[in-house]
Structure formats: C-alpha cells, structure tokens
Design a protein around this motif. Structure first.
Motif, PDB file in Angstrom:
ATOM      1  N   HIS A 245     -41.661 -21.215  51.116  1.00 55.65           N
ATOM      2  CA  HIS A 245     -41.627 -21.146  52.356  1.00 55.65           C
ATOM      3  C   HIS A 245     -42.016 -20.456  53.316  1.00 55.65           C
ATOM      4  O   HIS A 245     -42.466 -21.340  53.836  1.00 55.65           O
ATOM      5  CB  HIS A 245     -39.704 -20.555  52.301  1.00 55.65           C
ATOM      6  CG  HIS A 245     -38.769 -21.256  51.259  1.00 55.65           C
ATOM      7  ND1 HIS A 245     -38.949 -22.915  51.182  1.00 55.65           N
ATOM      8  CD2 HIS A 245     -37.914 -20.068  50.628  1.00 55.65           C
ATOM      9  CE1 HIS A 245     -36.986 -22.303  50.623  1.00 55.65           C
ATOM     10  NE2 HIS A 245     -37.443 -21.020  50.034  1.00 55.65           N
ATOM     11  N   ARG A 246     -43.003 -19.466  52.656  1.00 60.30           N
ATOM     12  CA  ARG A 246     -44.477 -19.071  53.181  1.00 60.30           C
ATOM     13  C   ARG A 246     -44.951 -19.811  54.210  1.00 60.30           C
ATOM     14  O   ARG A 246     -45.937 -20.556  54.667  1.00 60.30           O
ATOM     15  CB  ARG A 246     -44.420 -18.110  53.215  1.00 60.30           C
ATOM     16  CG  ARG A 246     -45.102 -17.302  54.761  1.00 60.30           C
ATOM     17  CD  ARG A 246     -45.513 -15.750  54.505  1.00 60.30           C
ATOM     18  NE  ARG A 246     -46.859 -14.707  54.763  1.00 60.30           N
ATOM     19  CZ  ARG A 246     -47.407 -14.255  54.057  1.00 60.30           C
ATOM     20  NH1 ARG A 246     -47.758 -14.390  53.070  1.00 60.30           N
ATOM     21  NH2 ARG A 246     -48.668 -14.715  53.656  1.00 60.30           N
TER      22      ARG A 246
ATOM     23  N   ASP B 124     -44.217 -23.572  55.220  1.00 63.18           N
ATOM     24  CA  ASP B 124     -44.434 -23.212  56.298  1.00 63.18           C
ATOM     25  C   ASP B 124     -45.462 -23.694  57.411  1.00 63.18           C
ATOM     26  O   ASP B 124     -46.019 -24.283  58.379  1.00 63.18           O
ATOM     27  CB  ASP B 124     -43.808 -22.321  57.151  1.00 63.18           C
ATOM     28  CG  ASP B 124     -41.828 -22.417  56.907  1.00 63.18           C
ATOM     29  OD1 ASP B 124     -41.641 -23.634  56.669  1.00 63.18           O
ATOM     30  OD2 ASP B 124     -41.768 -21.199  57.189  1.00 63.18           O
TER      31      ASP B 124
ATOM     32  N   GLU C 228     -46.874 -27.035  57.168  1.00 59.75           N
ATOM     33  CA  GLU C 228     -45.880 -28.209  57.630  1.00 59.75           C
ATOM     34  C   GLU C 228     -46.901 -27.505  59.277  1.00 59.75           C
ATOM     35  O   GLU C 228     -46.742 -28.734  59.502  1.00 59.75           O
ATOM     36  CB  GLU C 228     -44.444 -27.798  57.693  1.00 59.75           C
ATOM     37  CG  GLU C 228     -44.378 -28.242  56.295  1.00 59.75           C
ATOM     38  CD  GLU C 228     -42.683 -28.432  55.641  1.00 59.75           C
ATOM     39  OE1 GLU C 228     -42.022 -27.459  56.986  1.00 59.75           O
ATOM     40  OE2 GLU C 228     -41.921 -29.171  55.250  1.00 59.75           O
ATOM     41  N   GLU C 229     -47.006 -26.335  59.122  1.00 61.46           N
ATOM     42  CA  GLU C 229     -47.507 -26.477  60.804  1.00 61.46           C
ATOM     43  C   GLU C 229     -49.102 -26.941  61.060  1.00 61.46           C
ATOM     44  O   GLU C 229     -49.561 -27.128  61.741  1.00 61.46           O
ATOM     45  CB  GLU C 229     -48.019 -24.368  60.777  1.00 61.46           C
ATOM     46  CG  GLU C 229     -48.356 -24.424  62.216  1.00 61.46           C
ATOM     47  CD  GLU C 229     -48.547 -22.765  62.684  1.00 61.46           C
ATOM     48  OE1 GLU C 229     -49.152 -21.962  63.178  1.00 61.46           O
ATOM     49  OE2 GLU C 229     -47.101 -22.002  61.628  1.00 61.46           O
TER      50      GLU C 229
END
Length: 130
Positions: free
Chosen positions: A28-29, A32, A35-36
C-alpha cells in the motif's frame, strides 16, 4: 522501498510499469507513492509469486560455485560490512584491514568475484537450477 521497476512500456499515450517487490514490502505504501507521483495511475493487476527456499539455495550454490574461497569470503565480508550500501557504511580500506589484507588485494578479490557472479547473472546462456 524494497523493490525495483522490472519493465516500463509507453504505447498509445499509456504508460505501463511492472514493479517487483519483496514480500516484506508494504504494498500500500508503494501504491500510494506511485499514485502520488502519477495521480491518474491505476493498478491493473497484482500477482504474488512464491519461490521455494530450496530454489534460492540452488541458485546461490550455482552463483558461488565458481568463486575461490578468498573471493567468496571477500564478497561476504564486504556485504556484511555495508560496503555495497549507499552511502557506504565502510570503506574498502576498512574491509581490507578487517580481513588482514592490503586494500589492492581486497579490491582484486572483490572485482574478480563480482565479475564471475555478474557473468552468470547477465550471461545470455540459460542454465538449470537443478
């Protein structure tokens, strides 16, 4: 983050990235972070591959089988001393001193060992791990 980009493809205005991660990485990190950096990114597929412990031992034995005892020891000591970290945790001179050899001798053993391992890794010849 504990992985690497395996492949990227840009086609018809679309960018596709294949990332390989170790099992200990928080997926998930990574998602993220991607996606950032790329707000319109979407995960298309997620796969988990389990390698048997036995396979990794066979590959390891194959990689080090051509090394002399001194070359293998040099790689091992350099790795555990943090020589391959960025930034380096210890210098080649410090590793050489800990092994009781001159720095040029350490570097000679290290380069020959790296060459043998890299020849196997990047060789175009395929081999069996059995």
């Amino acid at each position: 983050m504990g992985g690497h980009v395996k492949q990227t493809v840009i086609e018809d205005g679309h960018y596709q990235m294949t990332i390989h991660l170790s099992p200990s990485v928080d997926i998930h990190r990574v998602i993220d972070a991607v996606e950032e950096a790329y707000p319109q990114a979407k995960m298309i597929r997620r796969c988990q591959i389990t390698r048997s412990h036995d396979d990794s031992h066979r590959i390891f034995r194959h990689l080090v089988s051509g090394l002399t005892d001194r070359q293998h020891a040099t790689l091992d000591v350099a790795y555990h001393a943090g020589f391959f970290e960025w930034p380096r945790e210890t210098s080649g001179e410090d590793v050489a001193e800990s092994m009781g050899v001159a720095p040029p001798t350490f570097h000679q053993h290290l380069r020959k060992a790296e060459q043998k391992v890299f020849d196997l890794v990047f060789s175009t010849t395929t081999y069996s791990t059995e």
